[in-house]
Design a protein around this motif. Structure first.
Motif, PDB file in Angstrom:
ATOM      1  N   ARG A 176       0.824  -1.207   0.000  1.00  0.00           N
ATOM      2  CA  ARG A 176       0.000   0.000   0.000  1.00  0.00           C
ATOM      3  C   ARG A 176       0.859   1.260   0.000  1.00  0.00           C
ATOM      4  N   ILE A 177       1.990   1.212   0.690  1.00  0.00           N
ATOM      5  CA  ILE A 177       2.906   2.360   0.687  1.00  0.00           C
ATOM      6  C   ILE A 177       3.562   2.503  -0.685  1.00  0.00           C
ATOM      7  N   PHE A 178       4.057   1.400  -1.221  1.00  0.00           N
ATOM      8  CA  PHE A 178       4.731   1.450  -2.525  1.00  0.00           C
ATOM      9  C   PHE A 178       3.824   1.975  -3.632  1.00  0.00           C
ATOM     10  N   LYS A 179       2.545   1.606  -3.605  1.00  0.00           N
ATOM     11  CA  LYS A 179       1.644   2.033  -4.684  1.00  0.00           C
ATOM     12  C   LYS A 179       1.455   3.541  -4.722  1.00  0.00           C
ATOM     13  N   GLU A 180       1.788   4.219  -3.649  1.00  0.00           N
ATOM     14  CA  GLU A 180       1.668   5.674  -3.599  1.00  0.00           C
ATOM     15  C   GLU A 180       2.868   6.389  -4.222  1.00  0.00           C
ATOM     16  N   LEU A 181       3.947   5.667  -4.469  1.00  0.00           N
ATOM     17  CA  LEU A 181       5.158   6.285  -5.020  1.00  0.00           C
ATOM     18  C   LEU A 181       4.977   6.584  -6.506  1.00  0.00           C
ATOM     19  N   HIS A 182       5.647   7.621  -6.946  1.00  0.00           N
ATOM     20  CA  HIS A 182       5.535   8.085  -8.323  1.00  0.00           C
ATOM     21  C   HIS A 182       5.885   6.974  -9.312  1.00  0.00           C
ATOM     22  N   GLY A 183       4.970   6.706 -10.235  1.00  0.00           N
ATOM     23  CA  GLY A 183       5.232   5.728 -11.291  1.00  0.00           C
ATOM     24  C   GLY A 183       5.084   4.278 -10.882  1.00  0.00           C
ATOM     25  N   ASP A 225      19.565   3.075  -5.843  1.00  0.00           N
ATOM     26  CA  ASP A 225      19.641   2.484  -7.183  1.00  0.00           C
ATOM     27  C   ASP A 225      18.961   1.118  -7.285  1.00  0.00           C
ATOM     28  N   GLU A 226      18.730   0.469  -6.158  1.00  0.00           N
ATOM     29  CA  GLU A 226      18.106  -0.857  -6.193  1.00  0.00           C
ATOM     30  C   GLU A 226      16.714  -0.818  -6.817  1.00  0.00           C
ATOM     31  N   TRP A 227      16.034   0.299  -6.729  1.00  0.00           N
ATOM     32  CA  TRP A 227      14.714   0.420  -7.359  1.00  0.00           C
ATOM     33  C   TRP A 227      14.797   0.169  -8.858  1.00  0.00           C
ATOM     34  N   GLN A 228      15.918   0.502  -9.470  1.00  0.00           N
ATOM     35  CA  GLN A 228      16.085   0.308 -10.910  1.00  0.00           C
ATOM     36  C   GLN A 228      16.099  -1.165 -11.305  1.00  0.00           C
ATOM     37  N   GLU A 229      16.407  -2.039 -10.360  1.00  0.00           N
ATOM     38  CA  GLU A 229      16.482  -3.472 -10.635  1.00  0.00           C
ATOM     39  C   GLU A 229      15.105  -4.122 -10.762  1.00  0.00           C
ATOM     40  N   ILE A 230      14.065  -3.410 -10.355  1.00  0.00           N
ATOM     41  CA  ILE A 230      12.705  -3.940 -10.425  1.00  0.00           C
ATOM     42  C   ILE A 230      12.207  -3.809 -11.861  1.00  0.00           C
ATOM     43  N   GLY A 277      12.994   2.040 -14.268  1.00  0.00           N
ATOM     44  CA  GLY A 277      14.305   2.431 -14.765  1.00  0.00           C
ATOM     45  C   GLY A 277      14.862   3.587 -13.962  1.00  0.00           C
ATOM     46  N   PRO A 278      15.917   4.192 -14.455  1.00  0.00           N
ATOM     47  CA  PRO A 278      16.568   5.280 -13.736  1.00  0.00           C
ATOM     48  C   PRO A 278      15.652   6.488 -13.484  1.00  0.00           C
ATOM     49  N   GLU A 279      14.792   6.791 -14.446  1.00  0.00           N
ATOM     50  CA  GLU A 279      13.927   7.969 -14.292  1.00  0.00           C
ATOM     51  C   GLU A 279      12.892   7.772 -13.188  1.00  0.00           C
ATOM     52  N   ILE A 280      12.226   6.629 -13.183  1.00  0.00           N
ATOM     53  CA  ILE A 280      11.240   6.361 -12.128  1.00  0.00           C
ATOM     54  C   ILE A 280      11.940   6.228 -10.782  1.00  0.00           C
ATOM     55  N   ALA A 281      13.107   5.577 -10.758  1.00  0.00           N
ATOM     56  CA  ALA A 281      13.862   5.449  -9.508  1.00  0.00           C
ATOM     57  C   ALA A 281      14.222   6.824  -8.951  1.00  0.00           C
ATOM     58  N   ARG A 282      14.581   7.759  -9.825  1.00  0.00           N
ATOM     59  CA  ARG A 282      14.900   9.121  -9.386  1.00  0.00           C
ATOM     60  C   ARG A 282      13.658   9.800  -8.815  1.00  0.00           C
ATOM     61  N   MET A 283      12.518   9.622  -9.465  1.00  0.00           N
ATOM     62  CA  MET A 283      11.275  10.233  -8.984  1.00  0.00           C
ATOM     63  C   MET A 283      10.850   9.634  -7.639  1.00  0.00           C
ATOM     64  N   ILE A 284      11.071   8.336  -7.457  1.00  0.00           N
ATOM     65  CA  ILE A 284      10.772   7.698  -6.175  1.00  0.00           C
ATOM     66  C   ILE A 284      11.650   8.305  -5.090  1.00  0.00           C
ATOM     67  N   TRP A 285      12.934   8.443  -5.390  1.00  0.00           N
ATOM     68  CA  TRP A 285      13.864   9.047  -4.428  1.00  0.00           C
ATOM     69  C   TRP A 285      13.391  10.453  -4.041  1.00  0.00           C
ATOM     70  N   GLU A 286      12.965  11.220  -5.015  1.00  0.00           N
ATOM     71  CA  GLU A 286      12.490  12.583  -4.751  1.00  0.00           C
ATOM     72  C   GLU A 286      11.188  12.555  -3.942  1.00  0.00           C
TER      73      GLU A 286
END
Length: 78
Positions: free
Chosen positions: A20-27, A55-60, A64-73
């Motif tokens: 439920r927390i993850f689904k709220e993240l961008h993208g 960077d581990e988010w990119q492995e899912i 990719g790098p863009e969504i991982a960056r938006m999640i970080w933000e």
């Protein structure tokens, strides 16, 4: 109260707090939240550890790098 949209059919019951927390993240959304949950649970991560991952988010798959960056933000408010 908070608006809570209905859980999509096919999730097999009430989704976990992590999902439920993850689904709220961008993208991410419901489909990607399941992939992210599976990925981080295999690594033995808690919700806090998963949210601190960089960077581990990119492995899912399909993150990719863009969504991982938006999640970080999203998480760090940058």
């Amino acid at each position: 109260g908070f608006f809570e949209p209905p859980v999509p059919v096919g999730l097999g019951g009430k989704p976990s707090l992590m999902r439920r927390i993850f689904k709220e993240l961008h993208g991410i959304g419901w489909v990607q939240s399941g992939r992210a949950e599976e990925f981080f649970k295999k690594k033995g991560y808690s919700i806090t550890q998963a949210l601190s991952a960089g960077d581990e988010w990119q492995e899912i798959e399909r993150v990719g790098p863009e969504i991982a960056r938006m999640i970080w933000e999203d998480i760090h408010g940058e």
